[in-house]
Design a protein around this motif. Structure first.
Motif, short mmCIF file in Angstrom:
data_model
loop_
_atom_site.label_atom_id
_atom_site.label_comp_id
_atom_site.label_asym_id
_atom_site.label_seq_id
_atom_site.Cartn_x
_atom_site.Cartn_y
_atom_site.Cartn_z
N PRO A 1 0.80 -1.22 0.00
CA PRO A 1 0.00 0.00 0.00
C PRO A 1 0.84 1.28 0.00
O PRO A 1 0.32 2.36 -0.23
N ASN A 2 2.14 1.13 0.27
CA ASN A 2 3.05 2.27 0.29
C ASN A 2 3.63 2.47 -1.12
O ASN A 2 4.31 1.59 -1.64
N PRO A 3 3.38 3.62 -1.76
CA PRO A 3 3.86 3.83 -3.14
C PRO A 3 5.37 3.80 -3.28
O PRO A 3 5.89 3.39 -4.33
N LEU A 4 6.10 4.21 -2.25
CA LEU A 4 7.57 4.14 -2.31
C LEU A 4 8.02 2.69 -2.35
O LEU A 4 8.92 2.33 -3.12
N TYR A 5 7.43 1.86 -1.51
CA TYR A 5 7.81 0.45 -1.46
C TYR A 5 7.39 -0.26 -2.75
O TYR A 5 8.11 -1.11 -3.27
#
Length: 218
Positions: free
Chosen positions: A148-152
């Motif tokens: 859910p984290n765009p960076l990850y």
């Protein structure tokens, strides 16, 4: 095949990597961003030395095709560093050169470089293989689950793609082409397993924010 036996020899290490809180945190999105940032910084320093190791393998290669393959991968590593890393460093407004290599990172890269410089070509390929292969397999697993984290997610998409997989399979083809004695194979297995353990240590180092107890730069 030799590659299959190599992979079977690190089943315990790979299982531990998949269950490590750094990896599970990427999927859940609950990994603290400071740990991910530290990982990216250390990966930047790692890939500088990894590209040097690949350049040595290109020079030691037993055929022109193998030489071109590793030379191409040097270029690919630099491209990843420029594109993926710069995206993160711009986002965080940091300069990775302001940060020192962690102890585990320095140990790992020193081991890679000493092996490719001083040992035969087949041992050199074995010692760099875990970085290729484990990242491909981890990328596959994480791509299935996403984050859910765009960076990850941006990081996951880099190592879960088909283009990266083709490069790994080309290195596996080299591994399976070797005609080795039992003692030569034994050395390959040693390097492959030890480098795989260092891969686990790399994730763990980032999760623990591992640093030297004293400043290196005076």
């Amino acid at each position: 095949m030799l590659s299959e036996r190599l992979w079977e020899s690190i089943s315990d290490v790979y299982s531990a990597i998949l269950s490590h809180p750094f990896i599970t945190g990427l999927v859940s999105g609950k990994l603290e961003e400071e740990r991910f940032k530290y990982y990216i910084i250390q990966d930047y320093h790692y890939l500088k030395d990894f590209s040097k190791a690949l350049a040595v393998l290109s020079a030691k290669a037993e055929s022109q095709e193998q030489s071109v393959l590793f030379a191409t991968h040097v270029s690919d590593v630099i491209k990843v560093e420029r594109d993926l890393h710069n995206y993160f460093f711009t986002h965080w407004k940091i300069n990775p050169e302001d940060f020192e290599q962690s102890p585990s990172n320095l140990m790992y890269t020193s081991y890679l470089l000493s092996t490719v410089y001083s040992r035969p070509f087949y041992e050199g390929v074995a010692v760099v293989l875990p970085c290729y292969w484990i990242y491909m397999e981890v990328g596959r697993e994480l791509t299935k689950k996403g984050s859910p984290n765009p960076l990850y997610k941006r990081w996951i998409d880099t190592y879960g793609g088909e283009e990266y997989e083709v490069g790994v399979k080309n290195v596996l083809n080299i591994i399976n082409s070797f005609k080795l004695t039992d003692s030569q194979e034994k050395m390959m297995f040693k390097h492959f397993r030890l480098a795989s353990i260092f891969e686990y240590m790399f994730w763990d180092m980032a999760y623990r924010l591992e640093r030297f107890p004293f400043k290196i730069k005076v």
